[in-house]
Every structure is written in C-alpha cells, then in structure tokens.
Design a protein around this motif. Structure first.
Motif, PDB file in Angstrom:
ATOM      1  N   PRO A   1     -36.556  -4.839   4.619  1.00 36.22           N
ATOM      2  CA  PRO A   1     -35.352  -4.368   5.313  1.00 36.22           C
ATOM      3  C   PRO A   1     -34.571  -3.313   4.520  1.00 36.22           C
ATOM      4  CG  PRO A   1     -35.216  -6.725   4.802  1.00 36.22           C
ATOM      5  CD  PRO A   1     -36.595  -6.279   4.483  1.00 36.22           C
ATOM      6  N   LYS A   2     -34.515  -3.482   3.187  1.00 34.98           N
ATOM      7  CA  LYS A   2     -33.730  -2.526   2.388  1.00 34.98           C
ATOM      8  C   LYS A   2     -34.365  -1.135   2.393  1.00 34.98           C
ATOM      9  CE  LYS A   2     -31.342  -5.458  -0.903  1.00 34.98           C
ATOM     10  NZ  LYS A   2     -31.554  -6.136  -2.169  1.00 34.98           N
ATOM     11  N   THR A   3     -35.685  -1.098   2.174  1.00 37.33           N
ATOM     12  CA  THR A   3     -36.396   0.183   2.167  1.00 37.33           C
ATOM     13  C   THR A   3     -36.313   0.826   3.550  1.00 37.33           C
ATOM     14  OG1 THR A   3     -37.898  -0.815   0.592  1.00 37.33           O
ATOM     15  CG2 THR A   3     -38.559   1.300   1.496  1.00 37.33           C
ATOM     16  N   ALA A   4     -36.463   0.001   4.583  1.00 36.74           N
ATOM     17  CA  ALA A   4     -36.415   0.523   5.954  1.00 36.74           C
ATOM     18  C   ALA A   4     -35.082   1.222   6.200  1.00 36.74           C
ATOM     19  CB  ALA A   4     -36.623  -0.621   6.945  1.00 36.74           C
ATOM     20  N   GLN A   5     -34.011   0.587   5.735  1.00 34.23           N
ATOM     21  CA  GLN A   5     -32.685   1.174   5.921  1.00 34.23           C
ATOM     22  C   GLN A   5     -32.570   2.505   5.173  1.00 34.23           C
ATOM     23  OE1 GLN A   5     -29.411  -0.957   4.079  1.00 34.23           O
ATOM     24  NE2 GLN A   5     -28.295  -0.880   6.020  1.00 34.23           N
ATOM     25  N   ARG A   6     -33.111   2.518   3.949  1.00 36.12           N
ATOM     26  CA  ARG A   6     -33.051   3.725   3.143  1.00 36.12           C
ATOM     27  C   ARG A   6     -33.796   4.865   3.826  1.00 36.12           C
ATOM     28  NH1 ARG A   6     -34.579   1.810  -2.378  1.00 36.12           N
ATOM     29  NH2 ARG A   6     -35.794   3.615  -2.996  1.00 36.12           N
ATOM     30  N   LEU A   7     -34.996   4.553   4.361  1.00 38.57           N
ATOM     31  CA  LEU A   7     -35.783   5.572   5.039  1.00 38.57           C
ATOM     32  C   LEU A   7     -35.053   6.088   6.280  1.00 38.57           C
ATOM     33  CD1 LEU A   7     -39.371   3.997   4.869  1.00 38.57           C
ATOM     34  CD2 LEU A   7     -38.461   5.875   3.496  1.00 38.57           C
ATOM     35  N   ALA A   8     -34.474   5.164   7.041  1.00 36.44           N
ATOM     36  CA  ALA A   8     -33.782   5.555   8.275  1.00 36.44           C
ATOM     37  C   ALA A   8     -32.610   6.480   7.956  1.00 36.44           C
ATOM     38  CB  ALA A   8     -33.294   4.309   9.012  1.00 36.44           C
ATOM     39  N   LEU A   9     -31.814   6.111   6.943  1.00 35.69           N
ATOM     40  CA  LEU A   9     -30.656   6.936   6.587  1.00 35.69           C
ATOM     41  C   LEU A   9     -31.089   8.306   6.077  1.00 35.69           C
ATOM     42  CD1 LEU A   9     -28.389   4.250   4.890  1.00 35.69           C
ATOM     43  CD2 LEU A   9     -28.107   5.315   7.142  1.00 35.69           C
ATOM     44  N   TYR A  10     -32.211   8.323   5.338  1.00 34.20           N
ATOM     45  CA  TYR A  10     -32.733   9.586   4.819  1.00 34.20           C
ATOM     46  C   TYR A  10     -33.143  10.500   5.964  1.00 34.20           C
ATOM     47  CZ  TYR A  10     -35.957  12.807   2.472  1.00 34.20           C
ATOM     48  OH  TYR A  10     -36.608  13.923   2.021  1.00 34.20           O
ATOM     49  N   LEU A  11     -33.887   9.920   6.940  1.00 31.57           N
ATOM     50  CA  LEU A  11     -34.392  10.720   8.053  1.00 31.57           C
ATOM     51  C   LEU A  11     -33.261  11.289   8.893  1.00 31.57           C
ATOM     52  CD1 LEU A  11     -37.508   8.677   9.241  1.00 31.57           C
ATOM     53  CD2 LEU A  11     -37.466  10.921   8.132  1.00 31.57           C
ATOM     54  N   ILE A  12     -32.199  10.508   9.089  1.00 31.91           N
ATOM     55  CA  ILE A  12     -31.077  10.959   9.907  1.00 31.91           C
ATOM     56  C   ILE A  12     -30.410  12.187   9.288  1.00 31.91           C
ATOM     57  CG2 ILE A  12     -28.734  10.285  10.620  1.00 31.91           C
ATOM     58  CD1 ILE A  12     -29.969   7.467  11.120  1.00 31.91           C
ATOM     59  N   LYS A  13     -30.413  12.267   7.964  1.00 30.13           N
ATOM     60  CA  LYS A  13     -29.759  13.383   7.274  1.00 30.13           C
ATOM     61  C   LYS A  13     -30.602  14.667   7.256  1.00 30.13           C
ATOM     62  CE  LYS A  13     -27.040  10.682   4.048  1.00 30.13           C
ATOM     63  NZ  LYS A  13     -27.361  10.102   2.743  1.00 30.13           N
ATOM     64  N   ARG A  14     -31.918  14.528   7.513  1.00 32.98           N
ATOM     65  CA  ARG A  14     -32.788  15.719   7.492  1.00 32.98           C
ATOM     66  C   ARG A  14     -32.546  16.601   8.727  1.00 32.98           C
ATOM     67  NH1 ARG A  14     -34.200  16.703   2.618  1.00 32.98           N
ATOM     68  NH2 ARG A  14     -32.370  15.420   2.300  1.00 32.98           N
ATOM     69  N   SER A  15     -33.072  17.830   8.662  1.00 34.87           N
ATOM     70  CA  SER A  15     -32.917  18.727   9.825  1.00 34.87           C
ATOM     71  C   SER A  15     -33.836  18.279  10.948  1.00 34.87           C
ATOM     72  CB  SER A  15     -33.277  20.154   9.412  1.00 34.87           C
ATOM     73  OG  SER A  15     -34.671  20.236   9.183  1.00 34.87           O
ATOM     74  N   ASP A  16     -33.498  18.697  12.167  1.00 34.14           N
ATOM     75  CA  ASP A  16     -34.315  18.348  13.343  1.00 34.14           C
ATOM     76  C   ASP A  16     -35.755  18.787  13.136  1.00 34.14           C
ATOM     77  OD1 ASP A  16     -32.038  17.446  14.391  1.00 34.14           O
ATOM     78  OD2 ASP A  16     -31.981  18.779  16.145  1.00 34.14           O
ATOM     79  N   LYS A  17     -35.924  19.986  12.572  1.00 32.40           N
ATOM     80  CA  LYS A  17     -37.255  20.565  12.395  1.00 32.40           C
ATOM     81  C   LYS A  17     -38.122  19.669  11.501  1.00 32.40           C
ATOM     82  CE  LYS A  17     -40.262  24.149  12.172  1.00 32.40           C
ATOM     83  NZ  LYS A  17     -41.411  23.294  11.919  1.00 32.40           N
TER      84      LYS A  17
ATOM     85  N   MET B   1     -41.260  -3.065  10.938  1.00 37.14           N
ATOM     86  CA  MET B   1     -42.566  -3.224  11.556  1.00 37.14           C
ATOM     87  C   MET B   1     -43.678  -2.551  10.739  1.00 37.14           C
ATOM     88  SD  MET B   1     -42.757  -0.512  14.703  1.00 37.14           S
ATOM     89  CE  MET B   1     -44.471  -0.071  14.577  1.00 37.14           C
ATOM     90  N   LEU B   2     -43.307  -1.760   9.735  1.00 37.89           N
ATOM     91  CA  LEU B   2     -44.338  -1.151   8.879  1.00 37.89           C
ATOM     92  C   LEU B   2     -44.683  -2.097   7.728  1.00 37.89           C
ATOM     93  CD1 LEU B   2     -42.926   2.479   8.679  1.00 37.89           C
ATOM     94  CD2 LEU B   2     -44.868   1.702  10.037  1.00 37.89           C
ATOM     95  N   PRO B   3     -46.004  -2.235   7.431  1.00 38.54           N
ATOM     96  CA  PRO B   3     -46.374  -3.159   6.363  1.00 38.54           C
ATOM     97  C   PRO B   3     -45.869  -2.685   5.005  1.00 38.54           C
ATOM     98  CG  PRO B   3     -48.282  -1.898   7.111  1.00 38.54           C
ATOM     99  CD  PRO B   3     -47.161  -1.591   8.060  1.00 38.54           C
ATOM    100  N   GLY B   4     -45.423  -3.613   4.199  1.00 31.93           N
ATOM    101  CA  GLY B   4     -44.988  -3.279   2.849  1.00 31.93           C
ATOM    102  C   GLY B   4     -43.573  -2.716   2.788  1.00 31.93           C
ATOM    103  N   VAL B   5     -42.919  -2.584   3.942  1.00 32.58           N
ATOM    104  CA  VAL B   5     -41.567  -2.038   3.946  1.00 32.58           C
ATOM    105  C   VAL B   5     -40.577  -3.154   4.298  1.00 32.58           C
ATOM    106  CG1 VAL B   5     -40.013  -0.325   4.973  1.00 32.58           C
ATOM    107  CG2 VAL B   5     -42.422   0.231   4.618  1.00 32.58           C
TER     108      VAL B   5
END
Lengths: 183, 381
Positions: free
Chosen positions: A7-23, A1-5
């Motif tokens: 499906p592949k980039t979206a997946q990469r961002l999602a996986l990256y965010l899941i690995k970060r700390s809650d903070k 749903m973000l412009p310029g992103v």
C-alpha cells in the motif's frame, strides 16, 4: 493489485504519476499497452517474446546442442543475467501440481519432446527449483527424455562466499546429496 | 540450557510483560484463566514452533492487536541467544535469532529445547494414533530440526497425491455416467508414488530410530515408578512395514504396498498408504494400555514417557532441556509426584503452574522463584 507492491509504495507511485505531465503518463500507458499486446510466447521455447521466435532461439551464436528446461520465464531472465549459459531454453510454464489442476498436459512438455527427438540435442539441463512439485516435474521430464539424450540437473547447495557453519541444515543436506568427486 | 528472561507483547492475554528468571525452579501461581498456561505456551512455541493448544496464530494474538511478539534470552554452554517470534493475526510468522531475521522457520529450531507435560498428555495413551504421531514428531523436531522440513515435504506430497487420486476418481465416476471427461494421465500417479516413497521413507526411518532409543529409557523409568511390578513395551507399528534400514529397501516397501492397495486408493480417492497412518503401540504386561490400562497405569506410562524424553534430549543435545509442568503435579499421587520432583532435582530448569502453593513441600517453595499471575499481569513474590 500489482505483485510486490504494498500500500505504501502504491501510494507513492500514484502521487508521483499525478505530478508528471500528461504526455509522460500517456507514453507510459501506451508502453504498457504495447507490451501487453505485442509480447507473446516464443513458438519454439515459450519464453516471453515480441516476435514469433524469441531473440535467444533466433540467435545464430547460441549453442543448439543444449537445452535448459525451466518452469518460468523469470528463470530464463535470471540465467541470462549470469552470461554463463550459451545454449537454448525451454519454458514449461509451471510445474506439475494436481492441487492446482496442472498435469503434464497443461505444461509445454509435448513440444519439448518433439524438439528433443527432432533436433539432435546433446544435453538437456533441468533447472527447476527443488520444491515437491519441482522435484516431481524433474522426475517426469527425466524419465521422458533419458531414452533420447543425456539429461542433467543443476546442483543445489551452498551459496558462494557462504561459510559452511552458517549454512542451514536443509541446504547442507541437499549439498551433500549432490556432492561430486574432485577433479 | 537456561531461560534467562521472557518478554511477551500482545501474546494471548498479556499486553506487555517482562519476566526475569533467577532460579532453577519457577512456580507460577494463579486462579484458572489468568494466563499461567499462556506463559508455558510461549516457551513451548520457542522450542517447537508449535502449540498444543492453538491451531492458528490468530488465537495467539491479543484481541484488538495485529501482531504479538515473544522474545527470550537462552543461555547455552556455547553462549547466549536472543530469540524472537512475531505472530500475526493475518499473515506468516517471522523469526529472528540474535536480532537477525531468518528466512526459514527450520533454522529457528534447536536453540531452546523443552519437554511439556500437561493434563492433556493423557491423550497420548487414550487418544487416537494422531496424538502419538504428533508426540513423536514433536520430539524428533527438537532432536533433528531438519525433520521439520522432511515432515512438511511429506505432507505436501500427500496433499498433491490426494488431489490426483480424487481427480482420477471423479474422472472414473463421470465416465460411468457417460459424461465427457478430461483425460488424466494415470502415469502421473507413478510420479507421486515415487515421491511418497521417497519422503515417507525418510519419515518412517527417523521415527523408528528415535523410538529405538527412547523405548529402553522409558521402560527403565516405568520400572522405577511402578516398582517393577509391570512391564511396559513400546512398539512402532508403521503403516508400511520394513525390515532393512536402507533407503532403497524402505522405498521399495512403500511402492509395493501402494501397488497392493491400488484399487482401495482409486475407490476412496485418497492415499491410504504411508506414514500418516503410523501407530505407536504401548502395552503393559502384554495388553494395550489404551483400552485396558487403569487411570493410574496410564498416568504412570505418560510420566515414564516424559521422563524418557527429558533424558533422551539431554543425552543427544548434551544439555538438559527445560521442563514445563502445566497443572500436572496435582494430578499425580504423592509417590509419582516425589518420583518426578526427585528426578528434576536441580538438573532441569523447571516451570510449574499451579492454583495452590499448598501442594508443594516446604523445601521446594524455598528453592523456587514464585510468580503470581492475575489477568495477564505477573507479580513476583
């Protein structure tokens, strides 16, 4: 749903965010929320701003005699990157398009006319892209403001470092139209 | 110019096909619905970016595939060019020349030129004015690629102006019904008038210019084919008439006509003035070919127009264009057939589709590369 992103980039961002700390994720979410809540439009030029009057309009070192008219805040950001322009801006918020139901009334044009008539502006530079809608908007604003001040528009043409022989015909034709006498 | 090879992937009924051309003439033989015309359509797309048979790219991509591709190598006097078009079931086409992708489709035009001649071309005489406008626009795009951009701009202005006129009409209707309305500034229409005049004048002047050059060539071909018994006249009948070929004066003519037709435009809620209403009149011995021409006269006329296109492109580009004959030889009588084959000679690289080789004389078959098409597969003889 973000412009310029895609499906592949979206997946990469999602996986990256899941690995970060809650903070970290909370900070990011908070930052997005703050931006959304705080950023509005400058009440003078309608550029995006966290304050009622944006940092460009309130900067005492900017030249108040020149106003550059653009259709979108993105164009302000692009022009600012050049560091060449020292005047003020006015963001219209789009271009005239009957198909999209956008007429002059839907754009920040009334406030522009007020600005130009009230303050003594020496020059108006129109920097709107040369699409059919952009040309129409340029024409309209030109007619409207010519009685009050000098109106110019930016030149469109060949990119720097580009060879003439590689320029496409449309660009060349436009560059010819906007030719100038050698100084 | 010479088309050296053609590669099709997931295009129409071709899954993957490479063809290398090694003769000035290529005859493509096969039964109906095997893929003969699809081959010519691929060449037509490379030359004009348009297909006279498909409205959407979706139709051009093989069922079950997301994207199709056309690749070709063209030999020109100045060197060779590798052309690639990628067509998608959904989304925009992309183009590359010499493996470098292009930002704008206009830049793809001009590498390959072709004149297509098919049974459908009788519509040029019999069909409505839009078939004649499409024809002249297609020719102009090949001669002056920038015209593709000009035409696109005109249509965008037209769409916008129509949207505004429709909104004004709606507002007027609402007002008469006593409904509250959102005020539309009628001044805005003046802006779109100016835009229509500016882009319309570009279109009409170029159409007039190309027809002035084409008409005498077509006339002389018509004389030769008909044996000077009939006189062909080609006349451009623009919706907005103008006499002096100067941008400002032509624009003024547009503005005056719009003023004159103001009420009609308000009433109909659309643009009734402009080059989208141009006509090209063909008359034979003073009577309109569309209504009074016999089938034979109409075929002669189309043939003369096509030969004139070939000659004009050659004259302007400086190299002979490709000729695509789609199932059309069988329709011509022996006299016109010979006329056509003689003209082609060895000058134009020619692609001919046919269901039977028997319609060609022996010498022609000897000289030609013969390809057989069956269910999307090409086999060389």
């Amino acid at each position: 749903m973000l412009p310029g992103v895609g499906p592949k980039t979206a997946q990469r961002l999602a996986l990256y965010l899941i690995k970060r700390s809650d903070k970290e994720v909370e900070d990011l979410a908070q930052a997005i929320l703050n931006a959304k809540k705080q950023v509005g439009l400058c009440r003078v030029c309608f550029h995006l701003s966290a304050e009622p009057v944006c940092s460009i309009c309130s900067n005492p070192h900017r030249d108040r005699n020149i106003i550059c008219i653009v259709s979108d805040s993105r164009d302000v950001i692009a022009l600012e990157k050049t560091r060449e322009y020292r005047g003020l801006y006015h963001v219209l918020g789009g271009t005239i398009s009957p198909m999209a139901g956008i007429g002059p009334e839907q754009l920040h044009i009334e406030s522009l006319v007020r600005r130009v008539t009230k303050e003594k502006v020496a020059e108006i530079i129109i920097a709107i892209s040369p699409s059919v809608e952009g040309e129409t908007t340029t024409l309209y604003i030109g007619q409207l403001l010519k009685p009050f001040t000098k109106v110019t528009r930016i030149a469109f043409g060949l990119p720097m470092g580009g060879d003439l022989e590689y320029a496409d015909e449309v660009t060349l034709a436009r560059a010819l139209e906007g030719r100038r006498e050698l100084e | 110019m010479y088309l050296q090879n053609l590669y099709l992937r997931a295009f129409r009924n071709y899954l993957e096909q490479e063809v290398v051309f090694h003769s000035q003439k290529t005859i493509i033989v096969g039964n109906n619905a095997q893929g003969k015309s699809n081959l010519l359509e691929a060449i037509e797309l490379l030359a004009t970016l348009k297909s006279h048979r498909a409205l959407r790219d979706r139709e051009l991509v093989l069922d079950g595939e997301v994207a199709g591709q056309i690749e070709a190598t063209v030999k020109r006097v100045y060197g060779t060019a590798d052309l690639t078009i990628k067509l998608r079931k959904q989304g925009k086409r992309t183009f590359a020349v010499n493996h470098e992708s292009l930002r704008r489709s206009v830049d793809f035009l001009g590498y390959l030129n072709a004149v297509q001649f098919s049974g459908l071309d009788l519509d040029l005489v019999r069909g409505g004015p839009e078939s004649r406008r499409d024809w002249i626009d297609g020719l102009l795009i090949q001669l002056e690629p920038v015209y593709a951009h000009i035409l696109q701009q005109y249509h965008q202005v037209l769409r916008q102006r129509n949207a505004l006129l429709k909104a004004i009409r709606k507002q007027e209707q609402d007002r008469q019904l006593g409904l509250s309305t959102t005020a539309i500034d009628r001044q805005q229409l003046a802006l779109w008038d100016a835009q229509l005049a500016a882009s319309g004048s570009r279109v009409t002047r170029r159409r007039a210019r190309v027809l002035t050059r084409l008409a005498p060539i077509a006339q002389s071909w018509h004389d030769r084919i008909s044996g000077k018994t009939e006189m062909l006249q080609i006349e451009y009948a623009p919706n907005v008439e103008w006499t002096e070929d100067e941008p400002e004066k032509v624009q003024l003519a547009f503005l005056e006509k719009m003023e004159l037709r103001r009420n009609a435009e308000y009433y109909q809620g659309k643009t009734v003035v402009g080059t989208h209403r141009d006509e090209i009149d063909f008359t034979i011995d003073g009577t309109p070919a569309r209504y009074y021409g016999s089938q034979g006269q109409q075929r002669t006329l189309v043939l003369a127009l096509k030969l004139a296109e070939l000659e004009l492109i050659e004259e302007i580009i400086g190299e002979p264009p490709l000729l695509l004959l789609d199932d059309v030889l069988a329709e011509l009588d022996p006299n016109r057939q010979n006329q056509l084959l003689e003209t082609i000679g060895d000058r134009f690289q020619t692609f001919i589709t046919t269901t039977h080789l028997s319609s060609f004389n022996h010498d022609w078959i000897q000289d030609s590369q013969i390809l057989t098409v069956k269910a999307g597969k090409i086999v060389e003889h």
